[in-house]
Design a protein around this motif. Structure first.
Motif, PDB file in Angstrom:
ATOM      1  N   ASP A 146      37.203  55.836   0.444  1.00  0.00           N
ATOM      2  CA  ASP A 146      36.969  56.706  -0.677  1.00  0.00           C
ATOM      3  C   ASP A 146      37.514  58.112  -0.462  1.00  0.00           C
ATOM      4  N   GLU A 147      37.189  58.459   0.699  1.00  0.00           N
ATOM      5  CA  GLU A 147      37.428  59.888   1.054  1.00  0.00           C
ATOM      6  C   GLU A 147      37.759  60.124   2.418  1.00  0.00           C
ATOM      7  N   ILE A 148      38.699  60.935   2.971  1.00  0.00           N
ATOM      8  CA  ILE A 148      39.016  61.318   4.036  1.00  0.00           C
ATOM      9  C   ILE A 148      39.239  62.673   4.110  1.00  0.00           C
ATOM     10  N   ASP A 149      38.592  63.505   5.131  1.00  0.00           N
ATOM     11  CA  ASP A 149      38.734  65.022   5.299  1.00  0.00           C
ATOM     12  C   ASP A 149      39.765  65.118   6.462  1.00  0.00           C
ATOM     13  N   VAL A 150      40.817  65.698   6.432  1.00  0.00           N
ATOM     14  CA  VAL A 150      41.686  65.838   7.491  1.00  0.00           C
ATOM     15  C   VAL A 150      41.693  67.393   8.041  1.00  0.00           C
ATOM     16  N   GLU A 151      41.366  67.366   9.198  1.00  0.00           N
ATOM     17  CA  GLU A 151      41.274  68.715  10.046  1.00  0.00           C
ATOM     18  C   GLU A 151      42.668  69.154  10.611  1.00  0.00           C
ATOM     19  N   VAL A 152      43.260  70.238  10.194  1.00  0.00           N
ATOM     20  CA  VAL A 152      44.537  70.590  10.795  1.00  0.00           C
ATOM     21  C   VAL A 152      44.348  71.785  11.345  1.00  0.00           C
ATOM     22  N   LYS A 153      44.495  71.940  12.602  1.00  0.00           N
ATOM     23  CA  LYS A 153      44.396  73.292  13.616  1.00  0.00           C
ATOM     24  C   LYS A 153      45.723  73.909  13.823  1.00  0.00           C
ATOM     25  N   TYR A 154      45.809  74.873  13.653  1.00  0.00           N
ATOM     26  CA  TYR A 154      47.374  75.635  13.882  1.00  0.00           C
ATOM     27  C   TYR A 154      47.066  76.103  15.255  1.00  0.00           C
ATOM     28  N   ILE A 155      47.791  75.977  16.336  1.00  0.00           N
ATOM     29  CA  ILE A 155      47.601  76.300  17.739  1.00  0.00           C
ATOM     30  C   ILE A 155      48.841  77.456  18.068  1.00  0.00           C
ATOM     31  N   THR A 190      52.113  75.256  17.142  1.00  0.00           N
ATOM     32  CA  THR A 190      51.587  73.654  17.235  1.00  0.00           C
ATOM     33  C   THR A 190      50.604  73.220  16.264  1.00  0.00           C
ATOM     34  N   VAL A 191      50.710  72.173  15.958  1.00  0.00           N
ATOM     35  CA  VAL A 191      50.019  71.466  14.775  1.00  0.00           C
ATOM     36  C   VAL A 191      48.854  70.206  15.294  1.00  0.00           C
ATOM     37  N   VAL A 192      47.701  70.488  15.283  1.00  0.00           N
ATOM     38  CA  VAL A 192      46.888  69.204  15.771  1.00  0.00           C
ATOM     39  C   VAL A 192      45.944  68.873  14.736  1.00  0.00           C
ATOM     40  N   VAL A 193      46.036  67.553  14.411  1.00  0.00           N
ATOM     41  CA  VAL A 193      45.196  67.015  13.374  1.00  0.00           C
ATOM     42  C   VAL A 193      44.180  65.997  13.759  1.00  0.00           C
ATOM     43  N   GLY A 194      43.125  65.873  12.804  1.00  0.00           N
ATOM     44  CA  GLY A 194      42.079  65.024  13.128  1.00  0.00           C
ATOM     45  C   GLY A 194      41.140  64.538  12.015  1.00  0.00           C
TER      46      GLY A 194
END
Length: 222
Positions: A146-155, A190-194
């Motif tokens: 139904d739903e996914i919250d993607v967390e995007v971090k910019y390093i 750099t980009v890190v996702v989770g």
């Protein structure tokens, strides 16, 4: 010549000679014979016919009882077969239900095997900053998400998180993959996702990365 008297039903009749008495006896015998003959012709066949009809009726009644009993036996056997089939269906339904429940539990407890994110692709500017950021999210379960919250971090270049963005993806279909475009950033190299949150009502799965859980089925929810 001697004369004789005849007593019938309290009355005296006569006198009669011996010859006259003989004639009367013969007449009475003949009358009795005629009555007996008539009875044998009319009453006896009638009684036999009545007995025959009674016999047929009894036979039909017996046959009807036997037929009804046979029908009752057939109905009982049919109900028994239906009960056996229902029990078999119930057992089959339970097996299917248990199988589904076990599979759903497998999806919840090992979700990282089934719900994945690709390594992000992006471009880095000469003085830093990233653009054209994208990832692919895949669902290998047999249920929709139904739903996914993607967390995007910019390093940053020297480490440390410059900023964090949350991108929500909805209605990811079973056995599907979707490409997601993420926001650009003026800084960072750099980009890190989770995944921060995942919700799939179909198999009662609620994941939250900020909550520490324990137990055999920690991500089970209503």
């Amino acid at each position: 010549m001697k004369k004789y008297y005849l007593h019938e039903q309290g009355q005296q009749k006569g006198p009669y000679s011996l010859k006259e008495l003989g004639a009367k006896a013969v007449a009475r015998w003949m009358y009795s014979s005629v009555i007996i003959a008539m009875l044998s012709i009319t009453v006896v066949p009638y009684l036999l016919y009545k007995n025959y009809k009674l016999g047929i009726a009894l036979g039909l009644a017996k046959q009807e009882v036997l037929t009804t009993r046979a029908q009752a036996v057939n109905i009982q056997e049919g109900l028994q077969i239906q009960n056996d089939e229902l029990r078999s269906l119930n057992r089959g339904s339970k097996v299917v239900a248990d199988g589904i429940t076990i599979k759903q539990m497998e999806y919840r407890n090992n979700w990282k095997k089934y719900i994945r994110s690709s390594v992000p692709t992006y471009s880095v500017g000469f003085f830093g900053g990233v653009s054209g950021v994208s990832i692919k999210i895949s669902d290998s379960t047999q249920y929709p998400i139904d739903e996914i919250d993607v967390e995007v971090k910019y390093i940053l270049k020297k480490g440390g998180v410059y900023k964090t963005e949350i991108v929500t993806v909805t209605n990811l279909l079973p056995f599907s993959e979707r490409k997601i475009t993420l926001p650009n950033s003026k800084r960072g190299r750099t980009v890190v996702v989770g995944f921060r949150n995942i919700r799939a009502k179909a198999y009662r799965f609620c994941y939250n990365s900020r909550i520490e859980v324990t137990g055999t089925d920690p991500w089970l929810c209503d």
